[in-house]
Design an enzyme around this catalytic site. Structure first.
Site, PDB file in Angstrom:
ATOM      1  N   LYS A  63       0.668  -1.073   0.403  1.00  0.00           N
ATOM      2  CA  LYS A  63      -0.649   0.478   0.363  1.00  0.00           C
ATOM      3  C   LYS A  63       0.728   1.210   0.383  1.00  0.00           C
ATOM      4  CE  LYS A  63      -1.492   1.379   3.883  1.00  0.00           C
ATOM      5  NZ  LYS A  63      -1.870   3.161   4.429  1.00  0.00           N
ATOM      6  N   ASN A  64       2.343   1.523   0.658  1.00  0.00           N
ATOM      7  CA  ASN A  64       2.722   2.423   1.207  1.00  0.00           C
ATOM      8  C   ASN A  64       3.716   2.390  -0.256  1.00  0.00           C
ATOM      9  OD1 ASN A  64       1.286   2.954   2.998  1.00  0.00           O
ATOM     10  ND2 ASN A  64       2.366   2.313   4.405  1.00  0.00           N
ATOM     11  N   CYS A  92      -5.071  12.822  12.384  1.00  0.00           N
ATOM     12  CA  CYS A  92      -5.994  11.641  12.516  1.00  0.00           C
ATOM     13  C   CYS A  92      -4.940  10.872  13.631  1.00  0.00           C
ATOM     14  CB  CYS A  92      -5.527  10.198  11.585  1.00  0.00           C
ATOM     15  SG  CYS A  92      -3.648   9.501  11.260  1.00  0.00           S
ATOM     16  N   ARG A 146      -0.423  15.002  11.687  1.00  0.00           N
ATOM     17  CA  ARG A 146      -0.001  14.790  10.773  1.00  0.00           C
ATOM     18  C   ARG A 146       0.764  16.130   9.680  1.00  0.00           C
ATOM     19  NH1 ARG A 146      -1.567   9.783   9.656  1.00  0.00           N
ATOM     20  NH2 ARG A 146       0.516   9.537   8.710  1.00  0.00           N
ATOM     21  N   ASP A 185       4.232   0.636  11.738  1.00  0.00           N
ATOM     22  CA  ASP A 185       3.132   0.365  11.246  1.00  0.00           C
ATOM     23  C   ASP A 185       2.724  -1.414  11.512  1.00  0.00           C
ATOM     24  OD1 ASP A 185       3.667   1.849   8.261  1.00  0.00           O
ATOM     25  OD2 ASP A 185       2.751   2.698  10.115  1.00  0.00           O
ATOM     26  N   ARG A 215      -8.803  -0.152   4.526  1.00  0.00           N
ATOM     27  CA  ARG A 215      -7.567   0.849   3.016  1.00  0.00           C
ATOM     28  C   ARG A 215      -6.567   0.136   3.544  1.00  0.00           C
ATOM     29  NH1 ARG A 215      -7.092   6.018   6.738  1.00  0.00           N
ATOM     30  NH2 ARG A 215      -5.964   6.215   5.372  1.00  0.00           N
TER      31      ARG A 215
HETATM   32  C1  EPZ Z   1       4.465   7.080   6.053  1.00  0.00           C
HETATM   33  O1  EPZ Z   1       3.365   8.407   6.923  1.00  0.00           O
HETATM   34  C2  EPZ Z   1       3.206   5.355   5.855  1.00  0.00           C
HETATM   35  N1  EPZ Z   1       1.769   6.220   4.964  1.00  0.00           N
HETATM   36  C3  EPZ Z   1       2.676   5.514   7.106  1.00  0.00           C
HETATM   37  O2  EPZ Z   1       1.762   3.853   7.441  1.00  0.00           O
HETATM   38  C4  EPZ Z   1       3.997   5.435   8.363  1.00  0.00           C
HETATM   39  O3  EPZ Z   1       3.636   4.658  10.101  1.00  0.00           O
HETATM   40  C5  EPZ Z   1       4.566   6.111   8.023  1.00  0.00           C
HETATM   41  O4  EPZ Z   1       5.401   6.802   7.148  1.00  0.00           O
HETATM   42  C6  EPZ Z   1       6.249   6.082   9.089  1.00  0.00           C
HETATM   43  O5  EPZ Z   1       6.943   5.499   8.502  1.00  0.00           O
HETATM   44  C7  EPZ Z   1       2.489   5.903   4.078  1.00  0.00           C
HETATM   45  O6  EPZ Z   1       3.344   5.876   3.211  1.00  0.00           O
HETATM   46  C8  EPZ Z   1       1.216   6.601   2.954  1.00  0.00           C
HETATM   47  P1  EPZ Z   1       6.107   9.681   8.111  1.00  0.00           P
HETATM   48  P2  EPZ Z   1       4.674   9.295   6.814  1.00  0.00           P
HETATM   49  O7  EPZ Z   1       6.497  11.553   7.497  1.00  0.00           O
HETATM   50  O8  EPZ Z   1       5.301   9.718   5.656  1.00  0.00           O
HETATM   51  C9  EPZ Z   1       6.200  13.531  11.468  1.00  0.00           C
HETATM   52  C10 EPZ Z   1       0.327   3.223   8.225  1.00  0.00           C
HETATM   53  O9  EPZ Z   1      -0.487   2.512   8.611  1.00  0.00           O
HETATM   54  N2  EPZ Z   1       6.343  14.753  10.586  1.00  0.00           N
HETATM   55  O10 EPZ Z   1       7.460   9.708   8.076  1.00  0.00           O
HETATM   56  O11 EPZ Z   1       3.077  10.435   6.767  1.00  0.00           O
HETATM   57  C11 EPZ Z   1       5.359  13.069  11.394  1.00  0.00           C
HETATM   58  O12 EPZ Z   1       4.243  13.866  12.541  1.00  0.00           O
HETATM   59  C12 EPZ Z   1       0.361   4.521   7.929  1.00  0.00           C
HETATM   60  O13 EPZ Z   1       0.526   2.218   6.605  1.00  0.00           O
HETATM   61  C13 EPZ Z   1       7.113  15.917  10.544  1.00  0.00           C
HETATM   62  O14 EPZ Z   1       7.400  16.534  11.978  1.00  0.00           O
HETATM   63  O15 EPZ Z   1       4.449   9.772   8.093  1.00  0.00           O
HETATM   64  C14 EPZ Z   1       6.113  11.746  12.202  1.00  0.00           C
HETATM   65  O16 EPZ Z   1       5.791  11.649  13.635  1.00  0.00           O
HETATM   66  C15 EPZ Z   1       0.088   5.352   8.911  1.00  0.00           C
HETATM   67  N3  EPZ Z   1       6.386  16.434   9.538  1.00  0.00           N
HETATM   68  C16 EPZ Z   1       7.093  11.803  11.573  1.00  0.00           C
HETATM   69  O17 EPZ Z   1       7.783  12.380  10.703  1.00  0.00           O
HETATM   70  C17 EPZ Z   1       6.539  16.625   8.377  1.00  0.00           C
HETATM   71  O18 EPZ Z   1       6.566  17.549   7.278  1.00  0.00           O
HETATM   72  C18 EPZ Z   1       7.173  10.550  10.549  1.00  0.00           C
HETATM   73  O19 EPZ Z   1       6.510  10.216   9.889  1.00  0.00           O
HETATM   74  C19 EPZ Z   1       6.200  14.816   8.582  1.00  0.00           C
HETATM   75  C20 EPZ Z   1       6.939  14.246   8.986  1.00  0.00           C
END
Ligand code: EPZ
Length: 420
Positions: free
Chosen positions: A22-23, A116, A121, A308, A400
């Site tokens: 998915k990701n 969420c 996020r 995850d 999802r």
């Molecule tokens: C991706 O989300 C995945 N989703 C998530 O999977 C996964 O949990 C996450 O990466 C971490 O591995 C998809 O790929 C569609 P991040 P993403 O930006 O990219 C902070 C699932 O269950 N952050 O790597 O949105 C954020 O708040 C989903 O399949 C900032 O501070 O996650 C978090 O604490 C859930 N500023 C950390 O970084 C930003 O601009 C990592 O988030 C962006 C993120």
């Protein structure tokens, strides 16, 4: 609303085939916006989230055509550059159309993704990076309004308070493929899904080096052309079935997986006494002996233990001997599953960003409610091990991210049905 009913304590036995990731699928579908002509994406998982992304591409004017287990996306007829709120709010991953739209069409209007249940996020890193490349970005009435006369390659540091960001890396990498000159992304995410996206972009004609490391080097090119690409297996789906085999004391063969993407999860399962055999793209997990030992886990960016898999592993630790401490370093609020697991007989308390998970518990079936994708997976796993019947409501969360979950578990012998 559909519900899932599970009669627990059936040891799962047999084979299960892992679907496409998915990701990986979400940023790769978004990346097709960058390419002239038609791209064909194979091994695309049929999920709510991939359906939502295809509806967004369709709403932009792309032509979508389904084949057998693949989808063709033609982008010549794209005329609209606004991703509608009612689609974006259902899936945060939609934010990754921002980079491609800006790079190819020099403008984009994408609804702010909103938060969420796993926590706020933020998208500050996405916006910082795109502005560094030359985009003008405004937030108006809950929408990100972005435009760029031209994108110019720069050195960008993308580390945030929680380390790297997967989708910010994806957005920036996509935008940089058509920027003028070279872009360096420091503290890029190293997840396999980022590598998959880079491989797809290079197939389209991009020039990306360093994928899988914290330093990405992207040389801008004039144009990208549609191609065919096959998505990697879903490592989180595979990890979920590993836990399903263990928590039901069964023996499960997980086919079409990528064992090399599951190092941290396999390490923790073996540390707790679980048996895993790896044969090429198959993982065989077996737990016919006594219960497992409790182990501590800290979630980290890849190749660390994936956030995850945190909820799913927590369900398993409720039945292990001893107490385990599970610390969530990526999304510190990602503990929605604890309340429902405790209602099923777990004894988990929260101390800051750690959960103290008492082992040697017994899950007892009852009515529970799913809250987010991976929390729902944890409830299914607990139900598979529970005494009696569990009814899980709001199962759309599961739709999802898990393709044919009920069918796949039924084929492994689970007593599970979906009712609406
Ligand atoms: C991706 O989300 C995945 N989703 C998530 O999977 C996964 O949990 C996450 O990466 C971490 O591995 C998809 O790929 C569609 P991040 P993403 O930006 O990219 C902070 C699932 O269950 N952050 O790597 O949105 C954020 O708040 C989903 O399949 C900032 O501070 O996650 C978090 O604490 C859930 N500023 C950390 O970084 C930003 O601009 C990592 O988030 C962006 C993120």
């Amino acid at each position: 609303m559909d519900r899932i009913i599970i009669e627990g304590r059936v040891p799962l036995k047999g084979r299960v085939k892992i679907s496409g990731s998915k990701n990986s699928a979400l940023p790769i579908l978004a990346a097709t916006l960058l390419a002239e002509g038609t791209s064909t994406i194979e091994n695309l998982p049929l999920l709510k989230d991939t359906e939502t992304m295809l509806r967004i591409l369709d709403s932009l004017g792309a032509k979508i055509k389904w084949g057998r287990g693949s989808v063709k996306i033609a982008t010549e007829s794209i005329r609209n550059f606004t991703a509608p709120y009612d689609l974006v709010r259902t899936m945060r991953g939609s934010i990754c159309i921002l980079g491609p739209l800006l790079a190819r069409f020099k403008r984009a209007v994408v609804s702010l993704p909103g938060g969420c249940v796993i926590g706020p996020r933020p998208i500050d890193l996405h916006l910082k990076g795109l502005e560094k490349l030359g985009a003008k970005i405004e937030i108006r009435k809950g929408y990100i309004q972005a435009k760029a006369k031209k994108l110019k390659g720069r050195r960008i540091f993308l580390g945030g308070a929680f380390g790297s960001s997967v989708l910010a890396t994806a957005n920036l990498m996509m935008a940089a493929t058509l920027a003028e000159g070279e872009t360096l992304i420091e503290f890029a995410a190293c997840e396999p899904e980022v590598v998959d996206l880079a491989n797809f972009l290079n197939r389209l004609g991009a020039k990306i080096d360093g994928a899988g490391s914290h330093l990405l080097r992207i040389k801008g090119v004039k144009r990208l052309k549609g191609r065919t690409y096959r998505i990697i297996p879903d490592r989180i789906e595979a990890g979920t079935y590993l836990v399903a085999g263990l928590i039901t004391r069964g023996e499960v063969s997980i086919d079409s997986a990528s064992p090399s993407h599951l190092g941290a999860v396999i390490d923790k399962i073996e540390e707790s006494g679980g048996e895993i055999k790896i044969r090429r793209n198959t993982l065989v997990v077996k737990n016919s002996g006594g219960s497992l030992k409790s182990v501590n886990v800290i979630t980290l960016p890849y190749p660390g233990f994936p956030t995850d898999m945190q909820a799913q592993f927590m369900a398993l630790m409720c039945l292990a001997q001893g107490t385990s401490v599970i610390t969530e370093r990526i999304f510190p609020k990602r503990f929605m599953h604890i309340g429902e697991l405790n209602r099923m007989g777990a004894d988990i308390t929260i101390e800051g960003d750690s959960a103290i998970v008492k082992g040697d518990r017994t899950f007892v079936g009852t009515k529970v409610m799913a809250s987010d994708l991976r929390a729902s997976a944890a409830l299914v796993l607990a139900a598979l091990a529970a005494k009696g019947e569990t009814e899980i409501s709001r199962v759309y969360h599961l739709d999802r991210g898990y393709e044919r979950l009920v069918e796949k578990l039924t084929e492994l012998g689970a007593d599970i049905k979906r009712i609406n």
